[in-house]
Design an enzyme around this catalytic site. Structure first.
Site, PDB file in Angstrom:
ATOM      1  N   ARG A   1     -32.328  26.498 -17.466  1.00  0.00           N
ATOM      2  CA  ARG A   1     -31.063  26.787 -16.786  1.00  0.00           C
ATOM      3  C   ARG A   1     -30.882  25.965 -15.498  1.00  0.00           C
ATOM      4  NH1 ARG A   1     -27.443  31.222 -17.078  1.00  0.00           N
ATOM      5  NH2 ARG A   1     -28.772  32.258 -18.587  1.00  0.00           N
TER       6      ARG A   1
ATOM      7  N   ARG B   1     -19.799  29.572 -19.439  1.00  0.00           N
ATOM      8  CA  ARG B   1     -21.147  29.641 -18.863  1.00  0.00           C
ATOM      9  C   ARG B   1     -21.059  30.013 -17.397  1.00  0.00           C
ATOM     10  NH1 ARG B   1     -24.434  30.507 -22.543  1.00  0.00           N
ATOM     11  NH2 ARG B   1     -23.817  29.328 -24.346  1.00  0.00           N
TER      12      ARG B   1
ATOM     13  N   THR C   1     -10.238  30.770 -13.809  1.00  0.00           N
ATOM     14  CA  THR C   1      -9.204  31.704 -14.257  1.00  0.00           C
ATOM     15  C   THR C   1      -9.865  32.747 -15.144  1.00  0.00           C
ATOM     16  OG1 THR C   1      -7.253  31.944 -15.649  1.00  0.00           O
ATOM     17  CG2 THR C   1      -8.498  29.933 -15.950  1.00  0.00           C
ATOM     18  N   HIS C   2      -9.517  34.001 -14.890  1.00  0.00           N
ATOM     19  CA  HIS C   2     -10.173  35.119 -15.577  1.00  0.00           C
ATOM     20  C   HIS C   2      -9.101  36.008 -16.216  1.00  0.00           C
ATOM     21  CE1 HIS C   2     -13.288  38.060 -16.347  1.00  0.00           C
ATOM     22  NE2 HIS C   2     -12.470  38.993 -15.911  1.00  0.00           N
TER      23      HIS C   2
END
Ligand code: GRF
Length: 198
Positions: A61, A87, A104-105
């Site tokens: 990661r 991600r 943006t969610h």
């Protein structure tokens, strides 16, 4: 304003930004964590692309974050836009581009953060959900909010129908916010973020 856009999926948000970009917005690259339609859309529009593939359980990661950070930096963006990038962007990237990454969610934050926002809102039974554009910090969907727009939940909604209506609103909101930031800049003070209109 030079913008690098990150996307992982079908890329309809990306397409809306490509289609609306005027002389104030220069999409310098589109990056992804997987081969996807969003990259194909960018290629079709003649925008440079890069892919830093992430494979759960295989990918280191921290190394992935360092590579992503380097790739973004190659294009020297004023703003990094996460538009359907699936991600979590790690501290290496967040710190390098601090206050310059927006996301943006598909929900009205701070309600329903995370990858299943539409299903979570539907299952909770809220009557109104929506779209949030926010600055990315080191948490998951926790950064200062730039703009929000509501979407009513209809009695017969499924995750798919609700997400489609949210995405219609998301696309319009994102295009407006980007244009506003390009013209007027984004000011951030603690939890507050705003665009200073003259
Ligand atoms: C958007 O709802 C975004 O907020 C979410 O994934 C969706 C992306 O849609 N994270 P698309 O791939 O741009 O069509």
């Amino acid at each position: 304003m030079k913008v690098v856009i990150l996307a992982s999926g079908t890329g309809t948000l990306l397409q809306a930004v490509i289609d609306s970009a005027d002389e104030t917005i220069d999409i310098v690259a589109v990056g992804s964590d997987r081969p996807c339609q969003a990259l194909e859309r960018a290629e079709a529009a003649g925008v440079p692309t890069f892919c830093v593939e992430y494979m759960p359980k295989v990918t280191d990661r921290e190394k992935w974050n360092r590579t992503l950070s380097e790739k973004i930096a190659e294009f020297d963006p004023d703003l990094v836009l996460s538009a359907g990038f699936m991600r979590i962007i790690g501290p290496t990237v967040v710190e390098r581009f601090a206050h310059r990454i927006i996301n943006t969610h598909p929900a009205l934050l701070p309600s329903f953060p995370g990858a299943h926002a539409v299903a979570d809102a539907l299952n909770y039974g809220v009557r109104v959900t929506g779209s949030t554009v926010h600055v990315v910090d080191s948490g998951v969907d926790t950064g200062p909010i730039v703009a929000q727009r509501a979407v009513p939940v209809e009695p017969n909604d499924t995750v798919e129908t609700l997400h489609e209506r949210i995405k219609t609103v998301e696309r319009a909101l994102l295009v407006e916010v980007l244009r506003d930031i390009a013209q007027h800049g984004l000011t951030i003070d603690g939890r507050k973020a705003w665009i200073e209109h003259p």
